[in-house]
Design an enzyme around this catalytic site. Structure first.
Site, PDB file in Angstrom:
ATOM      1  N   ARG A   1      -2.621  -9.148  39.112  1.00 22.19           N
ATOM      2  CA  ARG A   1      -1.701 -10.276  39.233  1.00 22.19           C
ATOM      3  C   ARG A   1      -2.318 -11.289  40.188  1.00 22.19           C
ATOM      4  O   ARG A   1      -3.000 -10.936  41.150  1.00 22.19           O
ATOM      5  CB  ARG A   1      -0.336  -9.827  39.749  1.00 22.19           C
ATOM      6  CG  ARG A   1       0.497  -9.054  38.735  1.00 22.19           C
ATOM      7  CD  ARG A   1       0.962  -9.953  37.597  1.00 22.19           C
ATOM      8  NE  ARG A   1       1.841  -9.277  36.660  1.00 22.19           N
ATOM      9  CZ  ARG A   1       1.450  -8.701  35.523  1.00 22.19           C
ATOM     10  NH1 ARG A   1       0.158  -8.700  35.205  1.00 22.19           N
ATOM     11  NH2 ARG A   1       2.322  -8.133  34.706  1.00 22.19           N
TER      12      ARG A   1
ATOM     13  N   GLU B   1       1.319 -19.776  36.151  1.00 20.77           N
ATOM     14  CA  GLU B   1       0.735 -19.801  34.806  1.00 20.77           C
ATOM     15  C   GLU B   1       1.668 -20.557  33.859  1.00 20.77           C
ATOM     16  O   GLU B   1       2.875 -20.336  33.891  1.00 20.77           O
ATOM     17  CB  GLU B   1       0.504 -18.371  34.300  1.00 20.77           C
ATOM     18  CG  GLU B   1      -0.525 -17.601  35.114  1.00 20.77           C
ATOM     19  CD  GLU B   1      -0.801 -16.210  34.558  1.00 20.77           C
ATOM     20  OE1 GLU B   1      -0.264 -15.875  33.477  1.00 20.77           O
ATOM     21  OE2 GLU B   1      -1.545 -15.442  35.189  1.00 20.77           O
TER      22      GLU B   1
ATOM     23  N   HIS C   1      -5.343 -15.862  31.290  1.00 15.52           N
ATOM     24  CA  HIS C   1      -4.591 -14.599  31.125  1.00 15.52           C
ATOM     25  C   HIS C   1      -4.774 -14.058  29.701  1.00 15.52           C
ATOM     26  O   HIS C   1      -3.811 -13.803  28.968  1.00 15.52           O
ATOM     27  CB  HIS C   1      -3.105 -14.799  31.429  1.00 15.52           C
ATOM     28  CG  HIS C   1      -2.426 -13.521  31.849  1.00 15.52           C
ATOM     29  ND1 HIS C   1      -1.369 -13.485  32.725  1.00 15.52           N
ATOM     30  CD2 HIS C   1      -2.650 -12.225  31.495  1.00 15.52           C
ATOM     31  CE1 HIS C   1      -0.970 -12.237  32.909  1.00 15.52           C
ATOM     32  NE2 HIS C   1      -1.734 -11.454  32.162  1.00 15.52           N
TER      33      HIS C   1
END
Length: 326
Positions: A238, A267, A286
């Protein structure tokens, strides 16, 4: 299908609709329904017992939680729990709703991403790509992965997949978890409290741990200062595991050799973020979990749990440390 033979009604997010034919064939007495995000919740959804959730609008999910009174179990197609939560959600959990993750679905592509990230810097591909843009013929000394040391924070399913791959390349792999509990694939595992002493030995450092109240922003200036100046940091856990100010300073001052980041506190990463321009830093949106075999792994994870559900057995993939949120 008669009432006596009918199985549970399962709602599935639209991006998983390709699984419907397989699920319907395997469980012919059950009903599987894809739930679009762009239309109101239908009456036909409200008798659902199970939700297999991937990409679903939070408002749609909250309505289903409120109105599906027979809902007993939700499985998410992710390894972490920290991104789900809300008032209605927590109320349903308190009422006994079962909540599980998909522990094996994304391990393979994430582990391959990590190995690729380590090789990217070991073989000096960023420097060579920059030279290509300049049309400059240079020869850079690469660093061997064989004989190197990798420190992996997180010895769960993802960490273990990383470990055996790195060891196959000849690296020595040390795991870090809260208590120093042994884990398959690692040469040894140390408790989190001892990790600072091991950072100077590591040629690559991998963050593959869940985000908890204990480790938020733990990778700070002291951790960067302890690393080799040639080491590479890879974050697939994370974004909030790393203190951004410390990362920016480390990369701008050549404190470490490189960083590969797939996760961020915010994000999508804003175009104005200072992370985009950091030297020796590779950013990916991601996507480390994306792989061509994901659907089949998600199918296998769900079916393993659905078989348990139908048999009245305990489901896997629940929180191991509920007090910490994972």
């Amino acid at each position: 299908m008669t009432a006596a033979t009918a199985g549970p009604h399962v709602l599935i997010t639209p991006n998983l609709a390709e699984l419907l034919p397989q699920l319907e064939q395997r469980y012919p007495n059950c009903r599987f329904t894809a739930v679009p995000d762009d239309e109101p919740v239908r009456e036909e959804y409200l008798d659902a017992e199970v939700i297999l959730r991937s990409a679903m609008n939070e408002d749609t999910f909250d309505v289903l939680l409120s109105k599906c009174q027979q809902l007993r179990w939700v499985q998410i197609t992710a390894a972490g729990f920290d991104w789900v939560g809300g008032e209605i959600w927590h109320r349903r959990l308190d009422e006994g709703l079962i909540y599980t993750r998909s522990p094996n679905s994304y391990n393979v592509p994430i582990a391959e991403y990590v190995i690729g990230a380590v090789l990217l810097h070991a073989r000096a591909f960023p420097e060579l790509a920059a030279a290509q843009q300049r049309r400059e013929w240079i020869r850079v000394m690469a660093r061997d992965v064989i004989g190197s040391t990798m420190l992996v924070f997180g010895t769960g399913a993802i960490g273990r997949e990383v470990a055996w791959r790195a060891r196959a390349l000849g690296a020595s792999v040390i795991g870090v978890n809260r208590a120093g509990t042994e884990a398959e694939g690692f040469e040894r595992v140390i408790p989190f409290a001892e990790h600072l002493a091991l950072l100077p030995e590591a040629d690559s450092v991998v963050l593959a741990m869940p985000l908890t109240s204990e480790n938020r922003c733990f990778f700070d200036a002291a951790r960067f200062a302890a690393m080799k100046d040639s080491a590479v940091l890879v974050n697939v856990g994370r974004g909030a595991l790393i203190l951004e100010d410390a990362l920016v300073e480390a990369m701008r001052t050549n404190r470490i050799g490189g960083a590969v980041l797939d996760v961020f506190e915010e994000e999508p990463l804003p175009a104005t973020s200072r992370l985009w321009d950091l030297p020796r830093t590779t950013l990916t949106p991601h996507t480390s979990f994306r792989g061509s075999g994901n659907l089949q792994r998600l199918y296998a994870d769900f079916c393993a749990n659905f078989d348990r559900y139908l048999a009245g057995e305990q489901l896997f993939g629940t929180k191991r440390q509920p007090e910490l949120g994972y």
